[in-house]
Design a protein around this motif. Structure first.
Motif, PDB file in Angstrom:
ATOM      1  N   TRP A 195     -18.090 -27.296  11.996  1.00  0.00           N
ATOM      2  CA  TRP A 195     -16.867 -27.622  11.261  1.00  0.00           C
ATOM      3  C   TRP A 195     -16.899 -29.110  10.919  1.00  0.00           C
ATOM      4  CZ3 TRP A 195     -14.379 -31.430  13.895  1.00  0.00           C
ATOM      5  CH2 TRP A 195     -14.515 -31.457  15.301  1.00  0.00           C
ATOM      6  N   GLN A 199     -17.776 -22.421   1.508  1.00  0.00           N
ATOM      7  CA  GLN A 199     -16.478 -23.036   1.220  1.00  0.00           C
ATOM      8  C   GLN A 199     -16.605 -24.186   0.206  1.00  0.00           C
ATOM      9  OE1 GLN A 199     -14.874 -23.955   5.143  1.00  0.00           O
ATOM     10  NE2 GLN A 199     -14.201 -21.846   5.435  1.00  0.00           N
ATOM     11  N   TRP A 223     -19.223 -26.116  -0.458  1.00  0.00           N
ATOM     12  CA  TRP A 223     -20.246 -27.143  -0.219  1.00  0.00           C
ATOM     13  C   TRP A 223     -21.521 -26.806  -0.982  1.00  0.00           C
ATOM     14  CZ3 TRP A 223     -20.440 -31.459   3.299  1.00  0.00           C
ATOM     15  CH2 TRP A 223     -19.187 -31.746   3.874  1.00  0.00           C
ATOM     16  N   VAL A 280      -9.314 -29.856  -2.544  1.00  0.00           N
ATOM     17  CA  VAL A 280      -8.865 -29.209  -1.315  1.00  0.00           C
ATOM     18  C   VAL A 280      -8.743 -30.248  -0.207  1.00  0.00           C
ATOM     19  CG1 VAL A 280      -9.942 -27.018  -1.938  1.00  0.00           C
ATOM     20  CG2 VAL A 280     -11.240 -28.692  -0.598  1.00  0.00           C
ATOM     21  N   ASP A 331     -11.097 -30.260   5.287  1.00  0.00           N
ATOM     22  CA  ASP A 331     -11.068 -29.486   6.533  1.00  0.00           C
ATOM     23  C   ASP A 331     -11.798 -28.169   6.282  1.00  0.00           C
ATOM     24  OD1 ASP A 331     -10.560 -28.188   8.892  1.00  0.00           O
ATOM     25  OD2 ASP A 331      -8.410 -28.585   8.902  1.00  0.00           O
ATOM     26  N   TRP A 332     -12.985 -28.028   6.888  1.00  0.00           N
ATOM     27  CA  TRP A 332     -13.798 -26.838   6.668  1.00  0.00           C
ATOM     28  C   TRP A 332     -14.308 -26.309   8.003  1.00  0.00           C
ATOM     29  CZ3 TRP A 332     -14.431 -31.500   4.133  1.00  0.00           C
ATOM     30  CH2 TRP A 332     -14.077 -31.510   2.772  1.00  0.00           C
ATOM     31  N   ASP A 333     -14.304 -24.961   8.143  1.00  0.00           N
ATOM     32  CA  ASP A 333     -14.851 -24.351   9.357  1.00  0.00           C
ATOM     33  C   ASP A 333     -16.012 -23.401   9.075  1.00  0.00           C
ATOM     34  OD1 ASP A 333     -13.642 -22.089   8.260  1.00  0.00           O
ATOM     35  OD2 ASP A 333     -11.986 -22.076   9.693  1.00  0.00           O
ATOM     36  N   PHE A 334     -16.296 -23.120   7.796  1.00  0.00           N
ATOM     37  CA  PHE A 334     -17.442 -22.322   7.357  1.00  0.00           C
ATOM     38  C   PHE A 334     -17.412 -20.879   7.904  1.00  0.00           C
ATOM     39  CE2 PHE A 334     -18.873 -26.806   7.756  1.00  0.00           C
ATOM     40  CZ  PHE A 334     -18.878 -27.092   6.405  1.00  0.00           C
ATOM     41  N   ARG A 341     -13.955 -32.236   9.368  1.00  0.00           N
ATOM     42  CA  ARG A 341     -12.612 -32.538   8.870  1.00  0.00           C
ATOM     43  C   ARG A 341     -12.323 -34.032   8.991  1.00  0.00           C
ATOM     44  NH1 ARG A 341     -11.325 -30.058  14.155  1.00  0.00           N
ATOM     45  NH2 ARG A 341     -11.546 -28.068  13.073  1.00  0.00           N
ATOM     46  N   ALA A 394     -19.428 -32.056  -0.276  1.00  0.00           N
ATOM     47  CA  ALA A 394     -18.211 -31.259  -0.165  1.00  0.00           C
ATOM     48  C   ALA A 394     -17.675 -30.914  -1.554  1.00  0.00           C
ATOM     49  CB  ALA A 394     -17.149 -32.018   0.619  1.00  0.00           C
TER      50      ALA A 394
END
Length: 339
Positions: free
Chosen positions: A305, A190, A192, A179, A182-185, A307, A219
């Motif tokens: 977050w 997501q 992790w 992926v 870029d993760w915002d949870f 990224r 990640a």
């Protein structure tokens, strides 16, 4: 009686879930090479010995006693080279008489002054006292193939006996698609996961972790073009430590690479922009990413977050590190000029 029955059912259910999780995890791993040491007297190719004595294979373990400053065992050149991929891991179950840092060395050649091995082609593993199973991610994909392995026991511990139950190379086929970084949870973890001791959960759009010493947050499989990004940016809360660490692997260069950064351990959210590129170790495609919020210490950490970014990002976070005054000997309750 009903309460006791509910407790028993709950315990049974938890045990079943744990068993199914472990079974599923093992099912995802394919063993591509293994040394089990289950035949007395058979070293299974691990015949190169350095600074060790009393080497035996008996009762299902290979045992050696250290005699010098750089104890090691070396496997002969493989009959068939091992294709090297970024998703492989080395697993070892070993008894250590004392804690210490061990190393796996690996190579695709025999043409160096150390019989093919060289600095920069090694992976560390921190041993605890007693029996333990350890997983090492070498990220040796740039080698193309592996023809020799070496295991170095912790340096400087003379007269200590180590026992190895097995060494295995496994293909860790998670099935997860790579992926963007870029993760915002907002919708959970997501992908992790926790590596090491501690706990991990997602709550109210934050990734929250209780981390023991040397634990880190990993990640899911990543696919990011290194040339497009120069920063790993995130908002983090951390309660201890003086520095954090970002680690990554890329498809064109062996090994894990890292960038350390100072942290503000006040339990409040702060924006971090960690410089990771450009450079020789941030190149090609980024395939792995992890973060250790507080290097070498236990902590509570939260991520809002995270990224990769071409430029510093996130809200400004002003911190006064120091200031200077014009008068070297200021008087109490007198105004002074700040430079």
């Amino acid at each position: 009686m009903r309460r006791g029955l509910i407790v028993l059912l709950s315990v049974a259910l938890c045990a079943t879930l744990v068993f199914r999780f472990a079974a599923a995890q093992q099912a995802q791993e394919k063993v591509v090479a293994a040394w089990e040491f289950d035949r007395d007297g058979d070293f299974e190719g691990w015949t190169g010995l350095g600074d060790v004595a009393d080497a035996t294979v008996a009762d299902g373990v290979l045992a050696v006693t250290t005699t010098g400053p750089d104890p090691m065992i070396i496997h002969d050149v493989f009959d068939e080279p091992l294709p090297a991929t970024p998703t492989q891991a080395i697993k070892i179950r070993v008894y250590a008489p004392a804690p210490g840092r061990a190393e796996f060395f690996w190579t695709n050649t025999t043409e160096t002054q150390y019989g093919g091995f060289s600095p920069g082609k090694e992976s560390f593993v921190y041993l605890r006292e007693g029996w333990g199973e350890y997983t090492v991610r070498p990220f040796w994909q740039a080698e193309g193939r592996i023809i020799k392995l070496r295991f170095d026991f912790p340096d400087g511990l003379v007269g200590r006996t180590y026992q190895i139950d097995y060494i295995r190379v496994v293909e860790m086929a998670t099935g997860e698609p790579a992926v963007p970084a870029d993760w915002d949870f907002d919708d959970g973890l997501q992908g992790w996961r926790l590596e090491g001791e501690g706990s991990l959960r997602a709550r109210d759009g934050w990734l929250e972790a209780e981390l023991k010493e040397n634990a880190r947050l990993v990640a899911p499989p990543v696919d990011a073009e290194a040339g497009e990004y120069s920063f790993v940016s995130f908002v983090m809360v951390v309660t201890a430590g003086t520095s954090g660490r970002i680690r990554w692997a890329c498809d064109r260069v062996n090994g894990l690479h890292q960038a350390d950064f100072p942290v503000i351990p006040d339990g409040k959210p702060h924006t971090y922009n960690v410089v990771v590129g450009p450079g020789a170790k941030w190149t090609g495609r980024i395939i792995y990413l992890d973060i250790e919020p507080a290097v070498g210490v236990a902590c509570t950490a939260r991520l809002d977050w995270l990224r990769t970014s071409p430029d510093p990002t996130g809200p400004p976070d002003i911190e006064v590190r120091q200031f200077l005054i014009a008068d070297p000997l200021p008087r109490a309750e007198r105004e002074c000029e700040v430079l």
